[in-house]
Scaffold this active site. Sequence first.
Site, PDB file in Angstrom:
ATOM      1  CB  THR A 104      18.212   8.899 -37.045  1.00 26.68           C
ATOM      2  OG1 THR A 104      17.138   9.506 -36.793  1.00 26.68           O
ATOM      3  CG2 THR A 104      17.948   7.593 -37.061  1.00 26.68           C
ATOM      4  CG  ASP A 105      20.439  14.596 -39.079  1.00 25.17           C
ATOM      5  OD1 ASP A 105      18.791  15.372 -38.374  1.00 25.17           O
ATOM      6  OD2 ASP A 105      20.822  15.202 -39.425  1.00 25.17           O
ATOM      7  CD1 TRP A 106      13.342  15.852 -40.558  1.00 22.31           C
ATOM      8  CD2 TRP A 106      13.239  16.678 -39.262  1.00 22.31           C
ATOM      9  NE1 TRP A 106      12.482  16.135 -41.051  1.00 22.31           N
ATOM     10  CE2 TRP A 106      12.012  17.412 -39.271  1.00 22.31           C
ATOM     11  CE3 TRP A 106      14.014  16.970 -37.584  1.00 22.31           C
ATOM     12  CZ2 TRP A 106      11.251  17.781 -38.341  1.00 22.31           C
ATOM     13  CZ3 TRP A 106      12.831  17.669 -36.785  1.00 22.31           C
ATOM     14  CH2 TRP A 106      11.537  18.028 -37.476  1.00 22.31           C
TER      15      TRP A 106
ATOM     16  CG  ASP B 166      18.515  10.622 -41.623  1.00 26.78           C
ATOM     17  OD1 ASP B 166      18.030  11.063 -42.931  1.00 26.78           O
ATOM     18  OD2 ASP B 166      19.615  11.725 -41.053  1.00 26.78           O
TER      19      ASP B 166
END
Length: 819
Positions: free
Chosen positions: A353-355, A357
Amino acid sequence: MVLAGSLCGAWAQGSTKPAIPRDAELEAKVEKTLSKMTLDEKIGQMLELNLDVLGNMKVENAKVDRDKVRSVLQQYGAPTKEVESLLKKSDKEIIERLGSYPVDIYQGDTKRVWQLNETMLDTIISKYKVGSILNAPGTRAATVEQWRNWIGIIQKKSMKYIGIPDIYGLDHNHGVTYTQGGTLFPQPINIGASFNTELAFRGAEITAYESRASNCPWVYNPVVDLSRDPRWPRVYESFGEDAILNSKMVVAEIKGYQGEDNNHIDRYHVGTSTKHYFAYGAPWTGKDRTPAYLSPQMIREKYFEPFKAAALAGTLTMMVNSASINGVPVHASYEYLTKWLKEDLQWDGFLVTDWADINNLFSREKVAKDKKDAIRIAINAGIDMSMDPYSVEFCILLKELVNEGKVPMSRIDDAVRRILRAKYRLGLFEEPNTGGKGYEKFGGEEFAQAALKAAEESEVLLKNEGNILPLAKGKKILLTGPNANQMRCLHGGWSYTWQGSKAEDLSEKYNTIYKALCNKYGKENIILEQGVTYNEEGAYYDENEPQIDKAVAAAAQADIIIAAIGENSYTETPGNLTDLWLSENQRNLVKALAKTGKPIILVLNEGRPRLIADIEPLAKAVVDILIPGNYGGDALANLLAGDANFSAKMPYTYPREINSLNTYDYKVSEEVGTMAGAYNYDAKVSLQWPFGYGLSYTTFEYSNLRVDRTSFTADDMLNVTVDVKNTGNRAGKEAVLLYTSDIVASIVPDNKRLRDFQKVSLEPGQQQTVSFQLPAKSMAFVGADGRWTLEEGDFTLRVGRLTQDVKCTKTKVWDTPNI
């Protein structure tokens, strides 16, 4: 139902060959390790934590700067009432609230030193079995020695407690962003402008070497979010607006980063995390991390294409789009994550995932009722690793979900198998740490020359009236504008710090535009009077009170004016804008200087195309240097003086007005739509400079465009050749671009599509035949029924101003998702 089942079965069988060839010995190691792991150990591998939670920021002489606090809170959209409430509190209370975040809220004499808390690290690894750590403390670049120490300790404890190495990741996006003393290359948008895949490969290769010198085995790059909306704050982080340009560049970078063998990546190469899968660069509002609304054809043909190329090139991992597509958050989409990527392409890497997310699925997207529900949705959709930066709650909740039967054990095993596979491919079990002896080239002259070459080949000459350039020596030059004397502007975001700000001390050895021009033309010939400057304590767009009169007065002593204008550094949400026009102060500066009658050269230094239609006519020359990195100022000086030649072309369409935002591959009806009569409606698109446009100090002539067959079917390969001659008196490089146009189709065709490109270097008078191999199926499109289709009919091939007509003699419709 029978038809649907048959079609799904056919599509699933469309690609059975693994993207990375399977290595039986490596796979056996993965399975052996997996078989010994407990559920807690497996789930721990699926969590990635931020390094900040494993230590403390020791603050000495802590004094809060309330103006900085206000700016930080406003930048992140905090409500005015909350801002004012916090500002009334004591320094201690403000530090307790904000001190652990990667923001500068202190007065100048405050010193911050980050210290790793080994007791905390012991707990995180021994109890929660965490498999990955990321980021730099306070998002500020550390030294090579610090990285080797911190990551070395993390690896030691990982091997001690769980027998599995950590996979440490950093946003080394255009060089070693977070390592002091390393090499920063031009941003990806510049590499796209070069149209030179060799530069992409070499920059990635050097970044991999310098990352491993810092003991970092995993980088969150390349970025192939198509930059098709100039409002978006991350335009500069991709290679431009075109799918093929991004695809060819990403393949070159993956090879540079990972080396020749994706199953056995050596100690001088790193794993990649191609991002952000996918359509992240198409927000409807132009704001970061907001929804995209795209046709199925656009998604499959364009936004998916560079990620497909990355998967087939063997990228070890991918990072997922934070937002949603047509109402479906990508982190929640089984269709996009599992079916399109893992099944259809047989890609066996892992998805991160991104930050934070997964949290967004319930906090922002409202498709989950709480965090536990969000974890269930994301993991079952195909997410393998959660970047949950500040909490281990993910481990607790995911274990509950497995025990409740809401996430199957098979899904856990699949995710962990993918993560272990990446760690084995990186050789982390055998050699968890790198750096030290064997990395003597770090930050050296060889790499500096590579960065300078990349900058020279990526700055674009857009206008040169009366051949005012090259600029002869001996003239007095007024250098003005906010970008004239600041490294921050040349580096952009992701440069020593997240936003690229507060890092001038880490780039002191490099030359600003002012210093570079002084070195080239002599300090006595350069008058620096900026007229407009940025407010370094504010948001990226904040400017100080202009002093335009001072610049106008200084012009009296000059023969020529160079106005360095554009943007300060930014990235992600802090880089959002409300007005695409270049700032009024900067445009007023140029207008005032134009009244002096002195010739003006505009130097655009910006991460996205800001509107300048009212000042472009006032300039004799325009150079768009984009964001050229450490050696961007030196490259500009070399180019202005004629010691190097321009060869870059625009990697995106530069708009002229806010209501004409478009891309080069627009649908043909977008430009010719009319409504005769009272409304006198005309849909013609206005632009400043087109995609693929760029000038040189020499001239090139194209001739003899040939194709080995004028009729074809879907299985054919078209061999295309064209002669390119340097007809000027200087050596130069030319990017040769091959386009195709479908003349009539069952859905409205694109105006034209880039299919391939090559860059050639020619001496004066030299001619070279450039060859392309064009698969006929590459001219297919996704039809209204969602299937790839190549239709019988006429096509046109274009190179420069030359065209060649060809004909498809038989329609073909594919039943596979990819061709």
